[in-house]
Each structure stands twice: as structure tokens, then as C-alpha cells.
Design an enzyme around this catalytic site. Structure first.
Site, PDB file in Angstrom:
ATOM      1  N   GLU A  78      63.069   1.061  49.114  1.00  0.00           N
ATOM      2  CA  GLU A  78      63.080   1.974  48.053  1.00  0.00           C
ATOM      3  C   GLU A  78      62.486   3.287  48.648  1.00  0.00           C
ATOM      4  OE1 GLU A  78      63.193   0.525  43.786  1.00  0.00           O
ATOM      5  OE2 GLU A  78      61.027   0.397  44.256  1.00  0.00           O
ATOM      6  N   ASN A 105      63.778  -3.605  37.121  1.00  0.00           N
ATOM      7  CA  ASN A 105      62.348  -3.144  36.783  1.00  0.00           C
ATOM      8  C   ASN A 105      62.119  -2.225  35.525  1.00  0.00           C
ATOM      9  OD1 ASN A 105      59.968  -2.424  37.044  1.00  0.00           O
ATOM     10  ND2 ASN A 105      60.074  -1.150  38.871  1.00  0.00           N
ATOM     11  N   GLU A 130      55.489   3.240  42.707  1.00  0.00           N
ATOM     12  CA  GLU A 130      54.569   3.874  41.607  1.00  0.00           C
ATOM     13  C   GLU A 130      52.978   3.169  41.583  1.00  0.00           C
ATOM     14  OE1 GLU A 130      57.398   3.190  38.377  1.00  0.00           O
ATOM     15  OE2 GLU A 130      58.634   4.721  39.154  1.00  0.00           O
ATOM     16  N   GLY A 152      63.975   7.448  40.619  1.00  0.00           N
ATOM     17  CA  GLY A 152      64.014   8.052  39.154  1.00  0.00           C
ATOM     18  C   GLY A 152      64.546   9.534  39.504  1.00  0.00           C
ATOM     19  N   SER A 176      67.565   5.270  42.077  1.00  0.00           N
ATOM     20  CA  SER A 176      68.845   5.543  41.328  1.00  0.00           C
ATOM     21  C   SER A 176      70.270   5.002  41.514  1.00  0.00           C
ATOM     22  CB  SER A 176      68.919   7.181  41.912  1.00  0.00           C
ATOM     23  OG  SER A 176      67.664   7.987  41.530  1.00  0.00           O
TER      24      SER A 176
HETATM   25  P1  PGA Z   1      65.332   4.063  39.319  1.00  0.00           P
HETATM   26  O1  PGA Z   1      63.979   3.084  39.820  1.00  0.00           O
HETATM   27  O2  PGA Z   1      66.443   3.133  39.491  1.00  0.00           O
HETATM   28  O3  PGA Z   1      65.207   4.318  38.107  1.00  0.00           O
HETATM   29  O4  PGA Z   1      65.405   5.180  40.540  1.00  0.00           O
HETATM   30  C1  PGA Z   1      64.121   2.031  40.826  1.00  0.00           C
HETATM   31  C2  PGA Z   1      62.425   1.541  41.112  1.00  0.00           C
HETATM   32  O5  PGA Z   1      61.775   2.249  40.876  1.00  0.00           O
HETATM   33  O6  PGA Z   1      62.561   0.266  41.297  1.00  0.00           O
END
Ligand code: PGA
Length: 256
Positions: free
Chosen positions: A167, A9, A99, A173, A213
Site C-alpha cells: 500500500e 478494511n 495508519e 485515502g 484508492s
Molecule cells: P483506501 O484505503 O482504499 O481508502 O485508499 C486503503 C487502506 O487503507 O487499506
């Protein structure tokens, strides 16, 4: 055998030149790798969908959208319809990424409408769910997941293709990955929900991805868990070498 997705993503990142370099390197490096049931996929910003699909067309890498309008067409400035995604050759779209839920106030009902409009246009929705940090701390993770599943998958039939991405919002993040045990507990809860609502066959063949992450140092132990069928990867999917590393881990995982 379930498909394993290694899904990148990209969120709102990359210039056109960076897209070209990434896809060129990825395509070339994948030539030497036997993927079996592993599906690498990139979810770029919508302006790059066409470019990515074209650049990756002779490769096993799929391209998908990060979001879709819940409406079929009309006066919805800034939105992109499922039919438009289909016309670009897309077969996947994320829906309900945290998000979107957080910054755009997307509800489970809206996520459900988006999933249905994708299915009506022969695209597979990757339906994202996950609890907030305070919900985990309160011990209500499974209640939240249950409600997200009930409402986001409402009216979707066992014959329709879906992918689920778990998630935990506190892991996105932040560098705080869920431990394999924490992730597996929720994944097996999701699988049980699928079994209860759609039957064993559908539950056994639906891929449930983990996201939050992921990096090459933690991905093998996550992939070793029974019900984790790949990853939805943000930060670590932006660098082509790290994305290739994650694909290799997927290939080497016990499910081969
Ligand atoms: P990340 O994002 O791997 O940077 O934590 C995952 C996501 O938002 O799908």
C-alpha cells in the site's frame, strides 16, 4: 493457483445496524457468484468481529482483525491479543497498516512481533508495507520496501502462512491510485524477495495484495497485472454495492 483476496478494511466506520445490513446484503448477493479462488474478507473494528463472524458464518466471507497486540497477555490497557482473536474464530489480522505506523509509531520490529504472535496462534498476518510520497520522489521506494520486508518478516519461515499487502502511503485515502505499472513493479520486486528468501514454491503461492484508492473503475487494470493478487480496500469497501462490484472484478480477472 494463488488465492485472490478482496479485503475490505473498514477502519473506524459503521454502526451496528449498518454492519447488519451490509453483511445481510453481501451474503445474499454472493449466493449467485462462483468465487473459485477469490476470498472476500472484511476487517471491521474489533467490537464488531464477533458480530461479523456470526452474521457471515454460512457464507464464503472471512472476517479478520485490523490489528493485534504484540504481547501474549497482561497489563496492556486497550489491547487485544492474538489468542483472543483466535477464540472469536478469526483467521486473519492486518499488521503494520500505514495508519498504525504513522499515528501509533509502529516500527517494522513491532510489526514483526505482531506477525509472529499471530502465527503462533494459527492466524494469518496480512503484513502491510509501502513507501511514503517523499520516499518515492527521492527514488528510494525499493530500498524502503526491502527494509520493510527484511525487518517485518524477520524470522518468519517458509512454512508459515502470510499475506502481503503493498500500500503506497501516498495512495491511501487520497484518490491517487498507483498506476498498474507502478504497482506491478513493486509487486514483482516483493515476489522476487519471497523467491530469494523462501524459494519459488512459496513465492508462487503467496498472495500479494495492492491497496490505495481502489475503486471499481481502476481495479480491473490493476488485477490484470501478473503479480497483483487482489486488493486491500478502504473507502470503496464501505458501500456494499461497490464491494460486491470489486469481488466480481476479482472473479473475472485473468487468474481464473
Ligand atoms: P483506501 O484505503 O482504499 O481508502 O485508499 C486503503 C487502506 O487503507 O487499506
Amino acid at each position: 493457483m494463488r488465492s485472490i483476496y478482496i479485503a475490505g478494511n473498514w477502519k473506524m466506520n459503521k454502526s451496528p445496524g449498518e454492519v447488519d445490513t451490509f453483511t445481510e446484503v453481501l451474503k445474499e448477493r454472493l449466493q449467485g457468484i462462483k468465487l473459485n479462488n477469490v476470498i472476500p474478507a472484511i476487517f471491521p473494528p474489533s467490537v464488531y468481529l464477533e458480530r461479523c463472524r456470526r452474521l457471515l458464518q454460512d457464507s464464503p466471507v472471512r472476517t479478520g482483525a485490523q490489528d493485534v497486540s504484540r504481547h501474549a497477555s497482561g497489563a496492556y490497557t486497550g489491547e487485544v491479543s492474538a489468542a483472543m482473536l483466535r477464540s472469536l474464530g478469526m483467521v486473519y489480522s492486518l499488521v503494520g497498516h500505514s495508519e498504525r505506523r504513522q499515528y501509533h509509531r509502529e516500527s517494522n520490529k513491532e510489526v514483526n512481533e505482531k506477525a509472529k504472535v499471530l502465527l503462533a496462534n494459527y492466524l494469518t498476518p496480512v503484513i502491510c508495507i509501502g513507501e511514503l510520497e517523499e520516499e518515492r520522489e527521492k527514488g528510494i521506494t525499493k530500498d524502503v520496501i526491502l527494509q520493510q520486508l527484511n525487518e517485518s518478516l524477520n524470522g518468519i519461515g517458509a512454512h508459515q502462512n502470510i499475506v502481503i499487502a503493498y500500500e503506497p502511503v501516498w495512495a491511501i485515502g487520497t484518490g491517487k491510485t498507483a498506476t498498474p505499472e507502478i504497482a506491478q513493479e513493486v509487486h514483482s520486486f516483493i515476489r522476487e524477495w519471497l523467491r530469494n528468501n523462501y524459494g519459488k514454491e512459496k513465492a508462487d503461492k503467496t498472495s500479494i495484495l495492492y491497496g490505495g484508492s481502489i475503486k471499481s473503475s481502476n481495479f480491473s487494470s490493476l488485477m490484470a497485472e501478473e503479480d497483483i493478487d487482489g486488493g486491500l480496500i478502504g473507502g470503496a469497501s464501505l458501500d456494499v454495492e461497490s464491494f460486491i462490484e470489486l469481488i466480481k472484478i476479482g472473479v473475472e480477472s485473468r487468474k481464473q
